[in-house]
Motif scaffolding. Sequence first.
Motif, PDB file in Angstrom:
ATOM      1  N   ALA A  74       0.813  -1.204   0.000  1.00 54.91           N
ATOM      2  CA  ALA A  74       0.000   0.000   0.000  1.00 54.91           C
ATOM      3  C   ALA A  74       0.851   1.261   0.000  1.00 54.91           C
ATOM      4  O   ALA A  74       0.374   2.324  -0.366  1.00 54.91           O
ATOM      5  N   GLN A  75       2.095   1.160   0.401  1.00 50.09           N
ATOM      6  CA  GLN A  75       2.983   2.318   0.471  1.00 50.09           C
ATOM      7  C   GLN A  75       3.577   2.601  -0.905  1.00 50.09           C
ATOM      8  O   GLN A  75       4.019   1.690  -1.589  1.00 50.09           O
ATOM      9  N   PRO A  76       3.606   3.887  -1.314  1.00 52.26           N
ATOM     10  CA  PRO A  76       4.226   4.202  -2.604  1.00 52.26           C
ATOM     11  C   PRO A  76       5.744   4.080  -2.521  1.00 52.26           C
ATOM     12  O   PRO A  76       6.328   4.138  -1.435  1.00 52.26           O
ATOM     13  N   ASP A  77       6.335   3.916  -3.661  1.00 52.98           N
ATOM     14  CA  ASP A  77       7.781   3.867  -3.746  1.00 52.98           C
ATOM     15  C   ASP A  77       8.339   5.189  -3.221  1.00 52.98           C
ATOM     16  O   ASP A  77       7.911   6.260  -3.663  1.00 52.98           O
ATOM     17  N   PRO A  78       9.271   5.155  -2.265  1.00 54.32           N
ATOM     18  CA  PRO A  78       9.769   6.403  -1.678  1.00 54.32           C
ATOM     19  C   PRO A  78      10.421   7.329  -2.698  1.00 54.32           C
ATOM     20  O   PRO A  78      10.444   8.548  -2.505  1.00 54.32           O
ATOM     21  N   ARG A  79      10.931   6.786  -3.788  1.00 56.83           N
ATOM     22  CA  ARG A  79      11.555   7.640  -4.807  1.00 56.83           C
ATOM     23  C   ARG A  79      10.526   8.517  -5.499  1.00 56.83           C
ATOM     24  O   ARG A  79      10.851   9.575  -6.024  1.00 56.83           O
ATOM     25  N   TRP A  80       9.255   8.063  -5.542  1.00 54.91           N
ATOM     26  CA  TRP A  80       8.226   8.775  -6.271  1.00 54.91           C
ATOM     27  C   TRP A  80       7.120   9.306  -5.366  1.00 54.91           C
ATOM     28  O   TRP A  80       6.130   9.849  -5.838  1.00 54.91           O
ATOM     29  N   ALA A  81       7.250   9.162  -4.061  1.00 54.15           N
ATOM     30  CA  ALA A  81       6.191   9.551  -3.137  1.00 54.15           C
ATOM     31  C   ALA A  81       5.850  11.040  -3.256  1.00 54.15           C
ATOM     32  O   ALA A  81       4.675  11.425  -3.257  1.00 54.15           O
ATOM     33  N   GLY A  82       6.859  11.890  -3.363  1.00 54.52           N
ATOM     34  CA  GLY A  82       6.620  13.338  -3.478  1.00 54.52           C
ATOM     35  C   GLY A  82       5.866  13.679  -4.754  1.00 54.52           C
ATOM     36  O   GLY A  82       4.903  14.459  -4.744  1.00 54.52           O
ATOM     37  N   ASP A  83       6.277  13.093  -5.872  1.00 52.18           N
ATOM     38  CA  ASP A  83       5.596  13.340  -7.138  1.00 52.18           C
ATOM     39  C   ASP A  83       4.171  12.802  -7.104  1.00 52.18           C
ATOM     40  O   ASP A  83       3.255  13.406  -7.662  1.00 52.18           O
ATOM     41  N   LEU A  84       3.969  11.676  -6.455  1.00 52.66           N
ATOM     42  CA  LEU A  84       2.643  11.088  -6.345  1.00 52.66           C
ATOM     43  C   LEU A  84       1.706  12.011  -5.564  1.00 52.66           C
ATOM     44  O   LEU A  84       0.549  12.203  -5.943  1.00 52.66           O
ATOM     45  N   GLU A  85       2.217  12.595  -4.486  1.00 53.81           N
ATOM     46  CA  GLU A  85       1.402  13.533  -3.706  1.00 53.81           C
ATOM     47  C   GLU A  85       1.001  14.740  -4.547  1.00 53.81           C
ATOM     48  O   GLU A  85      -0.143  15.191  -4.501  1.00 53.81           O
ATOM     49  N   LYS A  86       1.931  15.277  -5.331  1.00 50.23           N
ATOM     50  CA  LYS A  86       1.614  16.419  -6.195  1.00 50.23           C
ATOM     51  C   LYS A  86       0.534  16.062  -7.192  1.00 50.23           C
ATOM     52  O   LYS A  86      -0.398  16.839  -7.446  1.00 50.23           O
ATOM     53  N   LEU A  87       0.635  14.870  -7.784  1.00 50.86           N
ATOM     54  CA  LEU A  87      -0.365  14.431  -8.753  1.00 50.86           C
ATOM     55  C   LEU A  87      -1.736  14.278  -8.102  1.00 50.86           C
ATOM     56  O   LEU A  87      -2.760  14.644  -8.685  1.00 50.86           O
ATOM     57  N   LYS A  88      -1.756  13.732  -6.886  1.00 54.67           N
ATOM     58  CA  LYS A  88      -3.028  13.580  -6.168  1.00 54.67           C
ATOM     59  C   LYS A  88      -3.655  14.935  -5.901  1.00 54.67           C
ATOM     60  O   LYS A  88      -4.871  15.120  -6.055  1.00 54.67           O
ATOM     61  N   GLU A  89      -2.843  15.926  -5.505  1.00 56.77           N
ATOM     62  CA  GLU A  89      -3.350  17.268  -5.256  1.00 56.77           C
ATOM     63  C   GLU A  89      -3.886  17.909  -6.528  1.00 56.77           C
ATOM     64  O   GLU A  89      -4.954  18.544  -6.522  1.00 56.77           O
ATOM     65  N   MET A  90      -3.168  17.726  -7.645  1.00 61.76           N
ATOM     66  CA  MET A  90      -3.623  18.287  -8.921  1.00 61.76           C
ATOM     67  C   MET A  90      -4.936  17.643  -9.354  1.00 61.76           C
ATOM     68  O   MET A  90      -5.843  18.324  -9.841  1.00 61.76           O
ATOM     69  N   LEU A  91      -5.069  16.347  -9.163  1.00 60.57           N
ATOM     70  CA  LEU A  91      -6.293  15.629  -9.516  1.00 60.57           C
ATOM     71  C   LEU A  91      -7.445  16.084  -8.644  1.00 60.57           C
ATOM     72  O   LEU A  91      -8.566  16.305  -9.139  1.00 60.57           O
ATOM     73  N   ALA A  92      -7.186  16.252  -7.367  1.00 64.86           N
ATOM     74  CA  ALA A  92      -8.226  16.722  -6.463  1.00 64.86           C
ATOM     75  C   ALA A  92      -8.684  18.127  -6.849  1.00 64.86           C
ATOM     76  O   ALA A  92      -9.882  18.437  -6.810  1.00 64.86           O
ATOM     77  N   ALA A  93      -7.744  18.992  -7.226  1.00 62.85           N
ATOM     78  CA  ALA A  93      -8.084  20.360  -7.623  1.00 62.85           C
ATOM     79  C   ALA A  93      -8.915  20.347  -8.906  1.00 62.85           C
ATOM     80  O   ALA A  93      -9.826  21.152  -9.070  1.00 62.85           O
ATOM     81  N   GLN A  94      -8.634  19.442  -9.832  1.00 61.31           N
ATOM     82  CA  GLN A  94      -9.389  19.363 -11.087  1.00 61.31           C
ATOM     83  C   GLN A  94     -10.804  18.868 -10.840  1.00 61.31           C
ATOM     84  O   GLN A  94     -11.754  19.377 -11.432  1.00 61.31           O
ATOM     85  N   THR A  95     -10.956  17.868  -9.991  1.00 56.80           N
ATOM     86  CA  THR A  95     -12.286  17.293  -9.765  1.00 56.80           C
ATOM     87  C   THR A  95     -13.162  18.232  -8.959  1.00 56.80           C
ATOM     88  O   THR A  95     -14.363  18.291  -9.167  1.00 56.80           O
ATOM     89  N   THR A  96     -12.603  19.013  -8.047  1.00 51.15           N
ATOM     90  CA  THR A  96     -13.405  19.955  -7.257  1.00 51.15           C
ATOM     91  C   THR A  96     -13.683  21.224  -8.041  1.00 51.15           C
ATOM     92  O   THR A  96     -14.688  21.889  -7.809  1.00 51.15           O
ATOM     93  N   GLY A  97     -12.853  21.573  -8.981  1.00 45.22           N
ATOM     94  CA  GLY A  97     -13.032  22.788  -9.781  1.00 45.22           C
ATOM     95  C   GLY A  97     -14.039  22.612 -10.896  1.00 45.22           C
ATOM     96  O   GLY A  97     -14.567  23.575 -11.441  1.00 45.22           O
ATOM     97  N   SER A  98     -14.398  21.398 -11.274  1.00 50.32           N
ATOM     98  CA  SER A  98     -15.311  21.172 -12.388  1.00 50.32           C
ATOM     99  C   SER A  98     -16.750  21.308 -12.007  1.00 50.32           C
ATOM    100  O   SER A  98     -17.266  21.016 -11.035  1.00 50.32           O
TER     101      SER A  98
END
Length: 138
Positions: free
Chosen positions: A114-138
């Motif tokens: 369930a844990q993301p790869d630590p090398r990509w965890a930061g990028d994954l969080e950014k993507l989740k935030e961008m996705l959340a912003a897109q879905t709430t903005g629509s």
Amino acid sequence: MSVRVYVGNLPKDIEREQLEAVFAEHAEEIVSVKLVTDRKTGKCRGFGFVTVKTDEQADALVSKFSDFTLQESTLKIEKALPRSKKDDGDADPARRKSPAKGRGKTSTSSAEAAQPDPRWAGDLEKLKEMLAAQTTGS
């Protein structure tokens, strides 16, 4: 006890006899020379092994042939790693059992999976935030 020496970066068109001749004129007491070849073409896959009797002879080969050029290829020479227990199985690949696709068991626990790869965890969080912003903005 014999020691295997890995010989890498070999030319594709080299023959076992040629490789054996190179090592025979520069080293004493070579037990065997094995050139790894492609099953379909019979050409060298770019590496092989030289077996000598002692660690001292293996060390001498490694030092003598580091940066050695053979047919315009600089060889990579090092002591071969010992085979693991699972590699000692049947040499015939047709007789080996391979796991069916998609049926392999993983050794990770569900918490680790369930844990993301630590090398990509930061990028994954950014993507989740961008996705959340897109879905709430629509």
